[in-house]
Design a protein around this motif. Structure first.
Motif, short mmCIF file in Angstrom:
data_model
loop_
_atom_site.label_atom_id
_atom_site.label_comp_id
_atom_site.label_asym_id
_atom_site.label_seq_id
_atom_site.Cartn_x
_atom_site.Cartn_y
_atom_site.Cartn_z
N ALA A 81 0.83 -1.21 0.00
CA ALA A 81 0.00 0.00 0.00
C ALA A 81 0.85 1.25 0.00
O ALA A 81 0.54 2.24 -0.66
N ALA A 82 1.94 1.25 0.75
CA ALA A 82 2.75 2.46 0.88
C ALA A 82 3.44 2.83 -0.42
O ALA A 82 3.60 4.01 -0.73
N SER A 83 3.87 1.84 -1.20
CA SER A 83 4.60 2.15 -2.42
C SER A 83 3.69 2.52 -3.57
O SER A 83 4.14 2.94 -4.61
N ALA A 84 2.35 2.37 -3.38
CA ALA A 84 1.41 2.63 -4.46
C ALA A 84 1.13 4.11 -4.64
O ALA A 84 0.60 4.52 -5.65
N VAL A 85 1.47 4.94 -3.64
CA VAL A 85 1.17 6.36 -3.70
C VAL A 85 2.38 7.13 -3.19
O VAL A 85 3.30 6.58 -2.62
N GLY A 86 2.37 8.44 -3.40
CA GLY A 86 3.47 9.26 -2.93
C GLY A 86 3.18 9.86 -1.58
O GLY A 86 2.17 10.51 -1.38
N SER A 87 4.07 9.66 -0.63
CA SER A 87 4.09 10.31 0.67
C SER A 87 2.75 10.30 1.41
O SER A 87 2.21 11.35 1.74
N PRO A 88 2.20 9.13 1.70
CA PRO A 88 0.99 9.12 2.51
C PRO A 88 1.30 9.57 3.93
O PRO A 88 2.39 9.33 4.46
N HIS A 89 0.33 10.21 4.56
CA HIS A 89 0.49 10.69 5.93
C HIS A 89 0.42 9.54 6.92
O HIS A 89 0.95 9.63 8.03
N GLY A 90 -0.26 8.47 6.55
CA GLY A 90 -0.35 7.29 7.40
C GLY A 90 -0.57 6.05 6.56
O GLY A 90 -1.30 6.08 5.57
N VAL A 91 0.09 4.95 6.94
CA VAL A 91 -0.03 3.67 6.22
C VAL A 91 -0.30 2.57 7.24
O VAL A 91 0.32 2.53 8.31
N LEU A 92 -1.22 1.68 6.90
CA LEU A 92 -1.51 0.52 7.74
C LEU A 92 -1.71 -0.69 6.85
O LEU A 92 -2.47 -0.63 5.89
N GLU A 93 -1.00 -1.77 7.15
CA GLU A 93 -1.18 -3.03 6.45
C GLU A 93 -1.44 -4.12 7.48
O GLU A 93 -0.73 -4.22 8.48
N LEU A 94 -2.46 -4.95 7.22
CA LEU A 94 -2.86 -5.98 8.18
C LEU A 94 -3.28 -7.22 7.42
O LEU A 94 -4.13 -7.15 6.53
N VAL A 95 -2.68 -8.36 7.75
CA VAL A 95 -3.04 -9.65 7.15
C VAL A 95 -3.48 -10.57 8.28
O VAL A 95 -2.74 -10.78 9.24
N ILE A 96 -4.69 -11.10 8.16
CA ILE A 96 -5.26 -11.97 9.19
C ILE A 96 -5.34 -13.39 8.65
O ILE A 96 -5.82 -13.63 7.54
N SER A 97 -4.89 -14.35 9.47
CA SER A 97 -4.93 -15.76 9.10
C SER A 97 -5.62 -16.56 10.19
O SER A 97 -5.68 -16.14 11.35
N GLU A 98 -6.11 -17.73 9.80
CA GLU A 98 -6.76 -18.62 10.76
C GLU A 98 -5.77 -19.67 11.25
O GLU A 98 -5.09 -20.31 10.44
N ARG A 99 -5.67 -19.80 12.57
CA ARG A 99 -4.76 -20.79 13.16
C ARG A 99 -5.47 -21.52 14.29
O ARG A 99 -5.78 -20.91 15.32
N GLY A 100 -5.77 -22.79 14.09
CA GLY A 100 -6.36 -23.60 15.15
C GLY A 100 -7.68 -23.08 15.66
O GLY A 100 -7.95 -23.13 16.88
N GLY A 101 -8.53 -22.57 14.76
CA GLY A 101 -9.83 -22.08 15.16
C GLY A 101 -9.84 -20.66 15.67
O GLY A 101 -10.89 -20.16 16.09
N ARG A 102 -8.70 -20.00 15.63
CA ARG A 102 -8.61 -18.61 16.07
C ARG A 102 -7.95 -17.79 14.98
O ARG A 102 -7.06 -18.25 14.28
N SER A 103 -8.40 -16.54 14.83
CA SER A 103 -7.82 -15.65 13.83
C SER A 103 -6.75 -14.79 14.47
O SER A 103 -6.94 -14.25 15.57
N ILE A 104 -5.62 -14.68 13.77
CA ILE A 104 -4.48 -13.91 14.28
C ILE A 104 -3.90 -13.07 13.15
O ILE A 104 -4.17 -13.32 11.97
N ALA A 105 -3.08 -12.08 13.50
CA ALA A 105 -2.38 -11.28 12.50
C ALA A 105 -1.10 -11.99 12.10
O ALA A 105 -0.21 -12.21 12.93
N SER A 106 -0.98 -12.39 10.84
CA SER A 106 0.25 -13.00 10.34
C SER A 106 1.21 -11.94 9.80
O SER A 106 2.38 -12.21 9.59
N ARG A 107 0.70 -10.74 9.58
CA ARG A 107 1.54 -9.60 9.21
C ARG A 107 0.83 -8.31 9.61
O ARG A 107 -0.38 -8.17 9.42
N GLN A 108 1.59 -7.39 10.19
CA GLN A 108 1.06 -6.06 10.39
C GLN A 108 2.20 -5.04 10.29
O GLN A 108 3.32 -5.29 10.71
N PHE A 109 1.87 -3.92 9.69
CA PHE A 109 2.85 -2.87 9.44
C PHE A 109 2.14 -1.53 9.55
O PHE A 109 1.01 -1.39 9.09
N HIS A 110 2.77 -0.58 10.19
CA HIS A 110 2.20 0.76 10.20
C HIS A 110 3.32 1.78 10.13
O HIS A 110 4.46 1.55 10.54
#
Length: 297
Positions: A14-43
């Motif tokens: 997301a950050a590289s798609a535009v020029g100089s964003p004031h804020g960037v958030l990336e979140l990837v959620i995966s399922e592990r053993g019946g529970r959902s967790i963040a497998s990647r997060q970046f801000h």
């Protein structure tokens, strides 16, 4: 920046798609053993997420987005990229209202990209957008679902305080939701929901627009279980609240349908109760969960 994440956004993110964003958030959620967790997060910049929590025993993870700056200003750009993997379940909300202050000669913008995998579920339940005097705001949300995905997205727009007490002192609000369905045969457009309010150029208070109301609520539901019977039921439920409501359906594509409920009222609280009642019905019927009670205040 979250510990364990790279120091900069990766190419194609997301950050590289535009020029100089004031804020960037990336979140990837995966399922592990019946529970959902963040497998990647970046801000980066003026966006954060709080520590995840679980509101019940369903395994649905809840993340709260925070803007430490407290408001959007002219020329601000916020970019969010959210992916919910196969079988994962995410509730995404905000810590407080999105406040749009004066944006002289420019506008504030939020761009959000959402991808849902097979059997993935996303509830988007942000606090209201408040547009203050001389504010211009654009919000573009691009969503890609699979035929077995489920999306429920609620939003309320309210005018901010102005010295003369009038409701429509902001310059412009543009909110665009573009929803696509992805299958093995490719990706096709399922629904395009486009809202444009420009008080200086149009009489937004009258018949055919805001109908004398000042606040607007929207509920978007994308699911294989959406049909005319559900649309009729939600409309009957909405009639119990002090608001003026309409419901529309998209065509069914690859077994999945989009529903859009639009409601007009005179206060944020009234619309929150209406949208909460509708989403609560879906939570109970489809997942056996209680209505949302985020207890923010």
């Amino acid at each position: 920046m979250t510990a364990g994440t790279p120091p900069a956004a990766s190419p194609g993110s997301a950050a590289s798609a535009v020029g100089s964003p004031h804020g960037v958030l990336e979140l990837v959620i995966s399922e592990r053993g019946g529970r959902s967790i963040a497998s990647r997060q970046f801000h980066e910049g003026a966006l954060r997420v709080l520590r995840p929590h679980y509101l019940d025993e369903s395994g649905q993870v809840c993340y709260v987005v925070v803007n430490p700056g407290g408001a959007y200003l002219g020329a601000d750009l916020y970019v969010m990229d959210v992916e919910v993997g196969d079988g994962a379940d995410l509730l995404l909300t905000t810590q407080s209202a999105t406040k749009i202050y004066r944006t002289p000669g420019s506008f504030a913008e939020q761009r959000m990209t959402v991808r849902l995998g097979e059997g993935a579920r996303l509830e988007l339940a942000p606090d209201q957008v408040i547009a203050y005097r001389q504010a211009s705001y654009r919000q573009n949300t691009h969503i890609t679902v699979r035929p077995t995905s489920s999306l429920v997205m609620a939003e309320v727009i309210t005018p901010g305080w102005s010295p003369d007490g009038a409701s429509f002192r902001y310059e412009e609000l543009r909110l665009r939701n573009e929803i696509h369905v992805e299958t093995e045969d490719g990706t096709r457009l399922l629904a395009l929901d486009n809202l444009l309010i420009r008080p200086p150029l149009d009489d937004v208070t009258g018949t055919g627009f805001m109908e004398g109301h000042s606040h607007l609520g929207s509920l978007v539901v994308v699911d294989a279980r959406v049909d005319q019977a559900l649309a009729d039921e939600l409309h009957r439920l909405a009639e119990k609240f002090d608001a003026y409501t309409g419901v529309s359906l998209s065509a069914t594509m690859d077994g999945i349908t989009a529903l859009v409920l639009r409601s007009l009222s005179s206060s944020t609280e009234k619309l929150n109760r209406l949208l909460g009642g509708c989403s609560g019905l879906l939570r109970q019927r489809w997942y056996g969960q209680a209505p949302l009670n985020l207890r923010k205040y």
